[in-house]
Write a protein that holds these residues in place. Structure first.
Motif, mmCIF file in Angstrom:
data_model
loop_
_atom_site.group_PDB
_atom_site.id
_atom_site.type_symbol
_atom_site.label_atom_id
_atom_site.label_comp_id
_atom_site.label_asym_id
_atom_site.label_seq_id
_atom_site.Cartn_x
_atom_site.Cartn_y
_atom_site.Cartn_z
ATOM 1 N N GLU A 1 0.520 3.891 1.717
ATOM 2 C CA GLU A 1 0.737 4.364 3.092
ATOM 3 C C GLU A 1 1.830 3.554 3.797
ATOM 4 N N GLN A 2 1.783 2.223 3.654
ATOM 5 C CA GLN A 2 2.791 1.392 4.315
ATOM 6 C C GLN A 2 4.162 1.607 3.697
ATOM 7 N N MET B 1 2.041 0.565 -5.535
ATOM 8 C CA MET B 1 0.954 -0.036 -6.303
ATOM 9 C C MET B 1 0.733 0.791 -7.563
ATOM 10 N N SER C 1 0.841 -1.194 0.000
ATOM 11 C CA SER C 1 0.000 0.000 0.000
ATOM 12 C C SER C 1 0.873 1.240 0.000
ATOM 13 N N TYR D 1 -1.164 2.762 -9.939
ATOM 14 C CA TYR D 1 -2.442 3.469 -9.961
ATOM 15 C C TYR D 1 -3.118 3.276 -11.318
#
Length: 372
Positions: free
Chosen positions: A36-37, A54, A34, A56
């Motif tokens: 965020e991670q 990832m 992710s 998009y």
């Protein structure tokens, strides 16, 4: 090992006549997490090149903006391509090997190759290799090119400059290569747009929207950004990347190239004139943009300039790959920011009117808290 030399035509959606990728195929490996991670990991010390964001996949209305932008600026992209290509051919002629920096440089390198072939009937070899901030250039790839073309001169190519991090990395890498192997490489970076004034080989210094900046792999031959993970890349390997074959239905890479290439005939004379003007009025790179980046970092209380990403291309990358905090916009009516506004709205990112900069826009990366 470096199997891509043997199967390079299956690694990307580009025709192998357009480009040879010197990259290790990491397609079977799970490297994405992710956004965020991944951002947490990077800000905690993991190098960004060890993993991948990832990919998009934009909604249909965003793709409409891409296509509208391409239609609107296809001639401008073609003109800037021609201006850069004319300077390269003037300086190095048919003795040139085009070496684009994966991945944003790859479509630009292909366009330059096509322009020179169409204008001068010279088919220059073109490779795409990896360079990674703070890790340097892929020396195994450079060695391979030098073995294949011992009498030719390398010309490095990228899409655009932001604050000049890759230009600086390239200069450091070329100096390191000279010290190790006694081989002098030209560290001049050719780009379409140089708003940060980081090179003297450019098509324009206007911070305009290069349509290929709007998308990720689907406008870059379905190739990921490059990876240098010691668990997967050995000392004899090229840097790595993935081929996203599953995205083939969304791929516009060759359509993009063809649409821009079709404009070359109409811009040849203007491109040559503009190129000669740049060559005759030689302006050294002064990295003026970095001064603005330092000022922005101070003003917004940002610890590192790594979290300040100026220019249309870099701002787009922040919105597609990182955790954005704010987007600074110089002129809210600029035609170059339509996709920026769409992405910012989609990700609920604050837009700040910031007229006191030379860039069209700038992305600020959010400082994320470590997960417990």
């Amino acid at each position: 090992m470096n199997s891509l030399i043997e199967k390079r035509n299956t690694f990307s959606s580009y025709d192998e006549k357009d480009v040879c990728f010197l990259l290790k195929d990491l397609s079977p490996h799970k490297l994405e997490g992710s956004i965020e991670q991944r951002e947490q990991n990077i800000q905690s010390g993991q190098h960004y090149s060890e993993t991948l964001p990832m990919e998009y996949q934009p909604p249909e209305h965003y793709l409409h903006v891409f296509r509208d932008t391409l239609e609107e600026y296809k001639q401008k992209v073609a003109l800037c391509t021609g201006i850069v290509a004319e300077q390269i051919f003037y300086n190095k002629g048919k003795n040139t090997v085009l070496v684009s920096l994966a991945r944003a440089g790859t479509p630009i390198g292909i366009l330059i190759k096509r322009y020179i072939l169409q204008k001068y009937q010279e088919e220059l070899p073109h490779y795409s290799i990896s360079i990674i901030r703070d890790r340097g250039i892929d020396e195994n790839a450079i060695q391979h090119i030098l073995r294949e073309h011992p009498e030719k001169s390398i010309q490095f190519i990228d899409g655009w400059t932001g604050k000049g991090a890759i230009s600086i990395e390239l200069t450091k890498a070329c100096e390191s290569f000279r010290e190790k192997y006694g081989v002098v490489l030209d560290d001049t970076l050719a780009v379409l747009a140089d708003p940060g004034q980081c090179t003297n080989l450019y098509g324009t210094r206007e911070d305009f929207l290069i349509p290929s900046a709007c998308l990720n792999s689907t406008v870059s031959g379905l190739v990921s950004r490059t990876v240098l993970n010691p668990e997967l890349i050995g000392p004899e390997d090229f840097h790595g990347a993935k081929y996203y074959e599953d995205l083939i239905d969304a791929d516009v890479s060759n359509e993009y190239l063809d649409i821009v290439s079709n404009e070359f005939t109409s811009i040849k004379e203007e491109a040559l004139e503009a190129a000669m003007n740049i060559l005759n009025n030689h302006e050294e790179a002064n990295f003026k943009g970095m001064d603005e980046v330092v000022k922005m970092a101070s003003e917004f209380d940002i610890d590192s300039t790594h979290f300040v990403k100026p220019g249309v291309g870099e701002t787009t990358r922040v919105l597609l790959r990182r955790v954005p905090w704010k987007i600074l916009i110089k002129d809210m009516t600029s035609p170059y920011i339509r996709h920026i506004l769409l992405l910012a709205e989609e990700r609920n990112v604050e837009i700040v009117h910031y007229p006191e900069m030379s860039y069209t826009c700038c992305g600020l990366i959010k400082k994320v808290e470590k997960s417990q």
